[in-house]
Motif scaffolding. Structure first.
Motif, short mmCIF file in Angstrom:
data_model
loop_
_atom_site.label_atom_id
_atom_site.label_comp_id
_atom_site.label_asym_id
_atom_site.label_seq_id
_atom_site.Cartn_x
_atom_site.Cartn_y
_atom_site.Cartn_z
N TRP A 147 43.40 -13.47 74.44
CA TRP A 147 44.28 -14.64 74.52
C TRP A 147 43.46 -15.92 74.65
CZ3 TRP A 147 49.33 -16.37 74.46
CH2 TRP A 147 49.59 -17.58 75.11
N HIS A 148 42.52 -15.91 75.59
CA HIS A 148 41.72 -17.11 75.83
C HIS A 148 40.88 -17.46 74.60
CE1 HIS A 148 39.61 -20.19 78.07
NE2 HIS A 148 38.47 -19.69 77.62
N ASP A 149 40.26 -16.44 74.00
CA ASP A 149 39.39 -16.69 72.84
C ASP A 149 40.17 -17.27 71.66
OD1 ASP A 149 37.29 -15.72 74.32
OD2 ASP A 149 37.19 -13.78 73.30
N LEU A 150 41.40 -16.84 71.48
CA LEU A 150 42.19 -17.26 70.33
C LEU A 150 42.94 -18.56 70.55
CD1 LEU A 150 43.41 -13.74 69.36
CD2 LEU A 150 42.39 -15.32 67.73
N THR A 151 43.32 -18.84 71.80
CA THR A 151 44.14 -20.03 72.06
C THR A 151 43.35 -21.14 72.74
OG1 THR A 151 44.89 -19.36 74.27
CG2 THR A 151 46.16 -18.54 72.37
N GLY A 152 42.29 -20.79 73.49
CA GLY A 152 41.55 -21.78 74.26
C GLY A 152 42.31 -22.32 75.46
N LEU A 153 43.45 -21.70 75.78
CA LEU A 153 44.29 -22.20 76.87
C LEU A 153 43.84 -21.66 78.22
CD1 LEU A 153 47.78 -21.73 75.16
CD2 LEU A 153 46.62 -23.91 75.58
N GLU A 154 43.92 -22.50 79.23
CA GLU A 154 43.68 -22.04 80.60
C GLU A 154 44.88 -21.25 81.12
OE1 GLU A 154 40.89 -22.24 82.35
OE2 GLU A 154 39.95 -23.18 80.60
N ARG A 155 46.07 -21.64 80.70
CA ARG A 155 47.28 -20.94 81.13
C ARG A 155 47.28 -19.54 80.53
NH1 ARG A 155 52.88 -21.83 82.54
NH2 ARG A 155 53.59 -19.71 82.98
N LEU A 156 47.44 -18.54 81.38
CA LEU A 156 47.45 -17.15 80.93
C LEU A 156 48.88 -16.69 80.65
CD1 LEU A 156 44.83 -15.59 83.38
CD2 LEU A 156 44.50 -16.23 80.98
N PRO A 157 49.04 -15.70 79.80
CA PRO A 157 50.38 -15.19 79.52
C PRO A 157 50.98 -14.49 80.74
CG PRO A 157 48.72 -13.80 78.48
CD PRO A 157 48.00 -14.99 79.02
N ASP A 158 52.30 -14.59 80.86
CA ASP A 158 53.04 -13.90 81.92
C ASP A 158 53.43 -12.49 81.50
OD1 ASP A 158 53.29 -16.32 83.51
OD2 ASP A 158 54.80 -16.95 82.07
N CYS A 159 53.41 -12.23 80.20
CA CYS A 159 53.93 -10.96 79.68
C CYS A 159 53.08 -10.49 78.51
CB CYS A 159 55.39 -11.14 79.23
SG CYS A 159 56.10 -9.69 78.39
N CYS A 160 52.76 -9.21 78.53
CA CYS A 160 52.21 -8.52 77.36
C CYS A 160 53.21 -7.43 76.99
CB CYS A 160 50.84 -7.92 77.68
SG CYS A 160 50.15 -6.92 76.33
N LEU A 161 53.98 -7.69 75.96
CA LEU A 161 54.97 -6.72 75.50
C LEU A 161 54.29 -5.73 74.56
CD1 LEU A 161 57.89 -5.70 75.05
CD2 LEU A 161 58.11 -7.44 73.27
N LEU A 162 54.48 -4.45 74.82
CA LEU A 162 53.93 -3.38 73.97
C LEU A 162 55.08 -2.72 73.24
CD1 LEU A 162 51.33 -0.67 75.03
CD2 LEU A 162 53.34 -0.09 73.67
N ASN A 163 55.08 -2.83 71.91
CA ASN A 163 56.04 -2.13 71.07
C ASN A 163 55.34 -0.98 70.36
OD1 ASN A 163 58.37 -3.70 71.52
ND2 ASN A 163 57.72 -5.22 70.03
N TYR A 164 55.92 0.22 70.45
CA TYR A 164 55.39 1.37 69.72
C TYR A 164 56.33 1.70 68.56
CZ TYR A 164 54.14 6.01 68.24
OH TYR A 164 53.81 7.09 67.46
#
Length: 200
Positions: free
Chosen positions: A90-107
């Motif tokens: 996330w950080h590498d791709l967005t450069g944002l300090e704010r981290l995601p609250d959710c990682c949704l996993l769809n199978y």
């Protein structure tokens, strides 16, 4: 790095090499143990064809009353923490300090698909959604910000990462089908899609 742009979606082809993909699968094993996959019921009483779970402060879910984020798994468990490897992406791709609250996993199993939809249950649409593909190829379809009209599609392969931000943040998108067992990453076949979201 090969970056394609389709209707405002940034598609980073082969962003994760095979070793990195295997590392993510290993990092997801504790998540799946702590918060097992489930098949949400949707308004109207049907079941989604994908199975899902989440990590982070919130998980996305659905039932007869609608779609929403919840602080607990449907069985009452707390959601596990998002693995560090995923937060680094996330950080590498967005450069944002704010981290995601959710990682949704769809199978996605052999016959699973995801109809065209918008990601609009979040409080602030200025943050992007980052989508990571692992396993079998998926036919990714994108449209505009209103339902209906022309759409475009391309195959997402294992290791591809999509960033949905800016004008594409509220665009309709979905997965028509997968090429079952087109990848050897998951021994039994299928596709895992991880989507990182800032919820609050």
């Amino acid at each position: 790095m090969n970056v394609l742009r389709l209707r405002g979606f940034e598609i980073h082809k082969a962003y994760l090499d095979p070793q990195a993909q295997r590392g993510l699968i290993e990092a997801l094993r504790p998540v799946l143990k702590a918060a097992p996959l489930f098949s949400p019921t949707v308004p109207g009483g049907g079941k989604m064809s994908v199975r899902m779970t989440s990590a982070g402060a919130f998980g996305w879910t659905a039932d007869e009353n609608g779609y929403r984020y919840a602080e607990n798994h449907p069985r009452g468990f707390d959601w596990p923490e998002i693995p560090d490897q995923i937060l680094t992406l996330w950080h590498d791709l967005t450069g944002l300090e704010r981290l995601p609250d959710c990682c949704l996993l769809n199978y996605y199993g052999q016959d699973a698909k995801m109809g065209l939809h918008q990601d609009k249950d979040e409080a602030d649409f200025s943050y992007p959604v980052v989508s990571i593909s692992l396993g079998d190829d998926g036919m990714f379809r994108v449209g505009g910000t209103t339902r209906g009209g022309k759409t475009d599609a391309l195959w997402l392969n294992s290791g591809d990462v999509v960033v949905m931000g800016g004008d594409a943040r509220l665009s309709y998108h979905g997965v028509d089908r997968i090429r079952f067992q087109s990848s050897r990453l998951l021994p039994k076949g299928g596709r895992i899609n991880l989507t990182l979201r800032v919820v609050t």
